[in-house]
Design a protein around this motif. Sequence first.
Motif, PDB file in Angstrom:
ATOM      1  N   ARG A  58      -3.617   2.957  -2.039  1.00  0.00           N
ATOM      2  CA  ARG A  58      -4.106   2.566  -0.717  1.00  0.00           C
ATOM      3  C   ARG A  58      -5.615   2.350  -0.703  1.00  0.00           C
TER       4      ARG A  58
ATOM      5  N   ALA B  11       0.820  -1.213   0.000  1.00  0.00           N
ATOM      6  CA  ALA B  11       0.000   0.000   0.000  1.00  0.00           C
ATOM      7  C   ALA B  11       0.854   1.263   0.000  1.00  0.00           C
ATOM      8  N   ASP B  12       2.013   1.233   0.662  1.00  0.00           N
ATOM      9  CA  ASP B  12       2.904   2.384   0.655  1.00  0.00           C
ATOM     10  C   ASP B  12       3.467   2.660  -0.736  1.00  0.00           C
TER      11      ASP B  12
ATOM     12  N   PRO C 199      -3.967   1.042   5.870  1.00  0.00           N
ATOM     13  CA  PRO C 199      -4.153   2.030   4.801  1.00  0.00           C
ATOM     14  C   PRO C 199      -5.028   3.199   5.229  1.00  0.00           C
TER      15      PRO C 199
ATOM     16  N   VAL D  85       1.851   3.520   6.017  1.00  0.00           N
ATOM     17  CA  VAL D  85       0.974   2.344   6.016  1.00  0.00           C
ATOM     18  C   VAL D  85       1.696   1.158   6.643  1.00  0.00           C
TER      19      VAL D  85
END
Length: 444
Positions: A95, A90-91, A139, A370
């Motif tokens: 996200r 997610a980073d 997230p 995240v």
Amino acid sequence: MSETPIANPVNPAANTGNSADPKPTKRAWVVLGILCFVYILNFLDRQLLAILAKPIQDTLNISDTQLGLITGLYFAFFYCFIAIPVGWLADRTHRVGILSLACGIWSAATLACGLAKSYPQLVIARMTVGFGEAGGVPPSYAIITDYFPKGNRGRALSIFNLGPPIGAALGIAFGAAIAAAFSWRMAFIVLGGIGIVTAIGVALFVKEPPRGAFDKVSDQERQEKAKFWETLKMFFSRKSLMLAALGSGSTQFITYGLGNFTTLYLMRDKGMTLSEVALWYSLIVGFGMGAGILVSGWAIDRFTRKSKQAYALVPAASLALAIPFYLAFVWAPTWEWSLIFLIGPMFLNYFYLSSSVALVQEEVKPNQRVMSGALLLLVMNFIGLGLGPTYVGAASDFFRADFPENSLQIALFTLTPFYVFAIILFLWLAKVLKKESEDAAAAV
């Protein structure tokens, strides 16, 4: 190296050049409301099995130990460890997309829990719920942090963290009511279906915010992709982050150990019915826990302006105040008195949550938020969610041979020393934060 903020269509306040006092936009509050609703479903689905423990035990013939494992360790194993690669992904990617997919997975698995015909089938469905929920909270932490400027994040995160009390209260009220009117299976099926629809809504209505729009970082840092091992090493080498995680984990050992067995305790030991639980216990959870989380967010934003130590001192003080109320709740001779005393722990036990989340999100780079949030959840949820209910269930079965009528009550009494341990860890964190502030001031 340039530190000019990038254009931010999601948060126009970040584009004004007035970095002294940026304000969250209306869209930010709408997004916060959507994410809070997703968290409500996340926690509702997570707690539903504990809420309906008595009818599930009667149907599938499972012991307290098995109940503790399925609500604790089995769930937490997937929930905690899958969150790390999900957080890293997610980073580096989208996200909101990951949040939407995760919501769909855990909701479908919740529905499957209602179709389980045996304990092994329920275990598999439950572990899949944990797999999906691993992509829910971390997230959301980062999305909220990029929608809200510093000085507003404690309040925003405390509103988001109303998800657990609202989710638990609705789970108790509607889950128990549906189970009483129809069956415990129908409660899982209905709530799973609502979650699937919500997952589609997230994908359609929540926009991905620019990373670090309200933070004083360079354009290069905003665009840089987070490195997995670098973020992992950073988190576990920072004493302040680890103490926040361990203090939170010790607190969650109490909250999950208690929360996953409170309904069973009130029904089996105190004689409450499902209908009484649906009304009275849901009110205690919703108002008590919710008020505590809101007050904690206000306290964090207020007191951390003067000293960073407030991130640790606020939860330490709240836990110290909670101890006598907790002991009175377990000791009380009737369910009416138990619920009255339970208001204290429900209000005071959760000050740590917004405090630790806000501290971690403030202390790491925007492209590490995240995964850092996932690492925080890994430590505190493996200790609290994984081991707390497992311990209480095993302790109850252990004491049953000598105390068949009140073994669960004795098991709940043995959670008390964890209050003291958590307070010590938060006081240690306060000392570390004070030293960090002094070192930063000396370096200027």
